[in-house]
Scaffold this motif. Sequence first.
Motif, PDB file in Angstrom:
ATOM      1  N   UNK A  24       0.855  -1.180   0.000  1.00 48.41           N
ATOM      2  CA  UNK A  24       0.000   0.000   0.000  1.00 48.41           C
ATOM      3  C   UNK A  24       0.896   1.236   0.000  1.00 48.41           C
ATOM      4  N   UNK A  25       0.416   2.320  -0.600  1.00 50.01           N
ATOM      5  CA  UNK A  25       1.231   3.531  -0.686  1.00 50.01           C
ATOM      6  C   UNK A  25       0.336   4.768  -0.735  1.00 50.01           C
ATOM      7  N   UNK A  26       0.938   5.916  -0.493  1.00 48.68           N
ATOM      8  CA  UNK A  26       0.241   7.189  -0.620  1.00 48.68           C
ATOM      9  C   UNK A  26      -0.113   7.410  -2.083  1.00 48.68           C
ATOM     10  N   UNK A  27      -1.385   7.695  -2.358  1.00 43.74           N
ATOM     11  CA  UNK A  27      -1.835   7.929  -3.731  1.00 43.74           C
ATOM     12  C   UNK A  27      -2.430   9.316  -3.926  1.00 43.74           C
ATOM     13  N   UNK A  28      -2.657  10.041  -2.841  1.00 42.54           N
ATOM     14  CA  UNK A  28      -3.313  11.348  -2.889  1.00 42.54           C
ATOM     15  C   UNK A  28      -2.743  12.176  -1.751  1.00 42.54           C
ATOM     16  N   UNK A  29      -2.630  13.487  -1.918  1.00 43.55           N
ATOM     17  CA  UNK A  29      -2.042  14.310  -0.850  1.00 43.55           C
ATOM     18  C   UNK A  29      -2.739  14.203   0.500  1.00 43.55           C
ATOM     19  N   UNK A  30      -4.005  13.800   0.512  1.00 42.66           N
ATOM     20  CA  UNK A  30      -4.750  13.694   1.776  1.00 42.66           C
ATOM     21  C   UNK A  30      -4.651  12.315   2.415  1.00 42.66           C
ATOM     22  N   UNK A  31      -3.950  11.377   1.772  1.00 47.25           N
ATOM     23  CA  UNK A  31      -3.813  10.014   2.294  1.00 47.25           C
ATOM     24  C   UNK A  31      -2.859   9.958   3.480  1.00 47.25           C
ATOM     25  N   UNK A  32      -3.059   8.937   4.310  1.00 46.59           N
ATOM     26  CA  UNK A  32      -2.040   8.532   5.265  1.00 46.59           C
ATOM     27  C   UNK A  32      -1.792   7.037   5.072  1.00 46.59           C
TER      28      UNK A  32
END
Length: 386
Positions: free
Chosen positions: A20-28
Amino acid sequence: MRAAVYEEPRTVTVKDVPDAKIEHPCDILVKITATNICGSDLHMYEGRTSFESGRTLGHENLGQVVEVGSAVRKVQVGQYVVLPFNVACGFCKQCERGLTNYCLTMQPEPALAGAAYGFADMGPYQGGQAELLRVPYGDFNALRLGEDAADRQTDYVMLADIFPTGYHATEMANVKPGDQTVVFGAGPVGLMAAYSAILKGAGRVWVADHQPDRLRKAEQIGAIPINTAEQDPAEVVKESTLGLGADNGCECVGYQAHDAEGHEDAGLTVNGLIDAVRFTGDIGVVGVFLPEDPGGAEAQGELEAQGKVPIDFGLMWFKGQRMGTGQAPVKRYNRALRDLIAGGKAEPSFVVSHELDLAEAPTAYEHFDARDDGWTKVVLHPDGAR
């Protein structure tokens, strides 16, 4: 990363999948340290939903933040967080009304509402029975935990779903101090509904089921067990209330309800509540019911396969009862319930029977699905700590 993956009915494997990885600036990005197997997972496990082969399961998740997107402002790396199973945006019409269970933004199908991790028909989001989980809109969705989070994970992880869901059942049933409440289903959600009713000050709480080990759990928290293999719960409740019935009731089983002999009847528990609850009483239904049930025609009938459940609506109408339905808006309750846990007023971990490594997920699913004695709630630890 390792993850528990659905392959086909009654087959879960633990294998390596892309991280799993960050895909959007609002992700954690969260390193999962505790994740539960839920009764709702069993609907997918048994092939009774449209859940896709190859997807990661798991919507009851807790862990430690390891990365945040560039737009995240509140949540910080290193914090422990528990994640509502509802994946919500926080700004659509439904979220603004507090109905994060029916978010319009995160559900990609325009005709539907609501999204969740690793759940059939609720968006493309992978589940958290894995080492890592991507959490959209982390500032909104993640509930931060206190300094005792690492030591009390089995309490706090229940905030992801079953504790707020059980509480939601009591809210829809309008449970008040002194009420007499009946709960159908002594699975984890039913036990949480009974526990919530007791926390609210209900005078008497009955729990109806035919699993002796689960009924023992109900008795341990002060509820009155009714073994449905031996007694009619509606008759038990009415005999105890001068024939009037309970003030309110909670349905915590869903469309695969079955009797002690294993015969499925999607209307069994709803009809039992209509009978057991008094005139003008309230009923809260949080057990899962679906508009389509693959396998439903064989197990019950053609109508049930289409989500058309025969209920005693005439009796319900005649009695002037009210019924609330649907999944829980977890964020409406989880902060207050967290503080009850932190303050020592609630310990929902009483439902936990097994803490296992993620590698043991296939065996855990088998036992939990079979309702084997003593398998009341399973917590998996992908980080290997238990």
